[in-house]
Design an enzyme around this catalytic site. Structure first.
Site, PDB file in Angstrom:
ATOM      1  N   GLU A  94       0.840  -1.193   0.000  1.00  0.00           N
ATOM      2  CA  GLU A  94       0.000   0.000   0.000  1.00  0.00           C
ATOM      3  C   GLU A  94       0.881   1.251   0.000  1.00  0.00           C
ATOM      4  OE1 GLU A  94      -3.183   2.042   3.144  1.00  0.00           O
ATOM      5  OE2 GLU A  94      -1.910   0.378   3.762  1.00  0.00           O
ATOM      6  N   ASP A 198      13.676  -0.823  14.147  1.00  0.00           N
ATOM      7  CA  ASP A 198      14.624   0.031  13.410  1.00  0.00           C
ATOM      8  C   ASP A 198      14.076   1.460  13.447  1.00  0.00           C
ATOM      9  OD1 ASP A 198      16.684   0.933  11.832  1.00  0.00           O
ATOM     10  OD2 ASP A 198      16.054  -0.115  10.011  1.00  0.00           O
TER      11      ASP A 198
HETATM   12  P1  ADP Z   1      14.524   0.992   2.247  1.00  0.00           P
HETATM   13  O1  ADP Z   1      13.974  -0.385   2.445  1.00  0.00           O
HETATM   14  O2  ADP Z   1      15.387   1.111   1.041  1.00  0.00           O
HETATM   15  O3  ADP Z   1      15.207   1.543   3.494  1.00  0.00           O
HETATM   16  P2  ADP Z   1      12.133   2.504   2.859  1.00  0.00           P
HETATM   17  O4  ADP Z   1      11.143   1.452   3.213  1.00  0.00           O
HETATM   18  O5  ADP Z   1      12.731   3.251   4.010  1.00  0.00           O
HETATM   19  O6  ADP Z   1      13.276   1.933   1.928  1.00  0.00           O
HETATM   20  O7  ADP Z   1      11.415   3.528   1.879  1.00  0.00           O
HETATM   21  C1  ADP Z   1      12.112   4.618   1.260  1.00  0.00           C
HETATM   22  C2  ADP Z   1      11.298   5.894   1.414  1.00  0.00           C
HETATM   23  O8  ADP Z   1      10.025   5.715   0.790  1.00  0.00           O
HETATM   24  C3  ADP Z   1      10.982   6.212   2.876  1.00  0.00           C
HETATM   25  O9  ADP Z   1      11.954   7.064   3.433  1.00  0.00           O
HETATM   26  C4  ADP Z   1       9.627   6.860   2.816  1.00  0.00           C
HETATM   27  O10 ADP Z   1       9.748   8.255   2.606  1.00  0.00           O
HETATM   28  C5  ADP Z   1       8.985   6.277   1.579  1.00  0.00           C
HETATM   29  N1  ADP Z   1       7.999   5.201   1.879  1.00  0.00           N
HETATM   30  C6  ADP Z   1       8.221   4.057   2.581  1.00  0.00           C
HETATM   31  N2  ADP Z   1       7.127   3.289   2.622  1.00  0.00           N
HETATM   32  C7  ADP Z   1       6.174   3.974   1.941  1.00  0.00           C
HETATM   33  C8  ADP Z   1       4.807   3.701   1.615  1.00  0.00           C
HETATM   34  N3  ADP Z   1       4.217   2.562   1.976  1.00  0.00           N
HETATM   35  N4  ADP Z   1       4.125   4.620   0.880  1.00  0.00           N
HETATM   36  C9  ADP Z   1       4.737   5.767   0.483  1.00  0.00           C
HETATM   37  N5  ADP Z   1       6.016   6.080   0.748  1.00  0.00           N
HETATM   38  C10 ADP Z   1       6.734   5.196   1.461  1.00  0.00           C
END
Ligand code: ADP
Length: 291
Positions: A94, A198
């Site tokens: 999502e 984390d």
């Molecule tokens: P990684 O696994 O590479 O660390 P993240 O899960 O932290 O990546 O996601 C990268 C960026 O995307 C986050 O810093 C956040 O701003 C954005 N993000 C993460 N999850 C979502 C989501 N479900 N919907 C929209 N943006 C998201």
């Protein structure tokens, strides 16, 4: 660009039809390539990509997201599906329109939601989880364990010391530190709370309605102070966050803040090297001098 194979895969798995031209890259993540894409129905899909052998990271992230979502106390993106598509591992979940909010009321909602999360206890009474996951790119073992002292010293600190040794770095007084930490933690009555695992400022945000959102977890059942300690290491949480949290649980004790953050310093050393070694060394000396 979103490869056509990914668009087709998502449609087959979920019925969601992406509008690939709306895809935009997101920065902020440390591990994966991330894209936010609109779907035909107006919803958003968040996609992560990595090398195909990294698919287990996505499997573990899905299980972590499911566990956090099962509490119902804080918004967490719903995982949709993950698979190797072509030459990449892909994970769809999502998508949420995230907004930064540093005002006191928003910070309070976040602090209160975290305390509610920490009130969710391990159904088995054990520390760990039913699955292993990763902290950053480092494997994080979560074997079900009755004693928090055993769990944290063996699967967190000792595991990281061994990784460092496999990279030819030996931390001074590591054995003495493990014994001292084990004995300190054994003297406490610690509940197995559900942790994000984390919890730095880059892994929390707010949706458009102002509700707090947690993502990118490394979930397991552990001492709630471990989550709280990490919020202090790299910052990003305001006074309102801590005030609201403290209305439900006490703040982390200073020596345990150093103990729990040592895990993250060791992990950062194993991932990035550099000055994290000296930061970890000084934490080790500080803990030994205090306990
Ligand atoms: P990684 O696994 O590479 O660390 P993240 O899960 O932290 O990546 O996601 C990268 C960026 O995307 C986050 O810093 C956040 O701003 C954005 N993000 C993460 N999850 C979502 C989501 N479900 N919907 C929209 N943006 C998201």
């Amino acid at each position: 660009m979103i490869p056509q194979a990914v668009t087709e895969w998502l449609r087959e798995e979920t019925g969601i039809q992406l509008r690939p031209s709306t895809a935009r890259s997101l920065s902020g993540g440390c591990i994966n390539e991330a894209r936010l894409v609109e779907a035909e129905d107006g919803s958003l899909v968040f996609l992560k990509f990595n090398q195909r052998h990294q698919l287990p990271l996505f499997e573990a992230e899905k299980l972590s997201l499911d566990l956090l979502r099962s509490t119902g106390v804080i918004r967490v993106p719903a995982p949709y599906c993950h698979a190797v598509i072509g030459d990449q591992a892909a994970f769809a979940m999502e998508g949420i329109r995230l907004t930064n909010r540093s005002d006191s009321a928003s910070q309070e909602t976040m602090g209160s939601a975290l305390a509610n999360l920490h009130q969710s206890l391990s159904p088995s009474g054990e520390f760990g989880a039913d699955f292993d996951n990763h902290i950053g790119a480092t494997p994080q073992p979560n074997p079900g364990t009755e004693s928090w002292a055993d769990f944290f010293t063996e699967n967190r600190l000792e595991y990281q010391f061994q990784l460092a040794e496999s990279r030819c770095h030996k931390f001074r007084n590591a054995r003495a530190l493990l014994d001292a930490v084990h004995s300190h933690l054994s003297s406490l009555d610690i509940a197995p709370s559900l942790l994000h695992g984390d919890l730095w400022g880059g892994n929390v945000s707010f949706d458009e309605g102002g509700a707090p959102v947690l993502f990118d977890p490394a979930t397991y059942f552990g001492d709630r102070e471990a989550d709280l300690a990490f919020t202090h290491l790299f910052g990003g949480f305001g006074p309102g966050f801590y005030e609201a949290y403290r209305s439900k649980f006490p703040e982390v004790e200073p020596v345990r803040e150093t103990i729990y953050n040592l895990y993250h310093l060791l992990n950062h050393f194993n991932l990035f090297g550099g000055s994290y070694a000296s930061q970890a060394e000084s934490s080790i000396q500080q803990i030994l001098a205090t306990l």
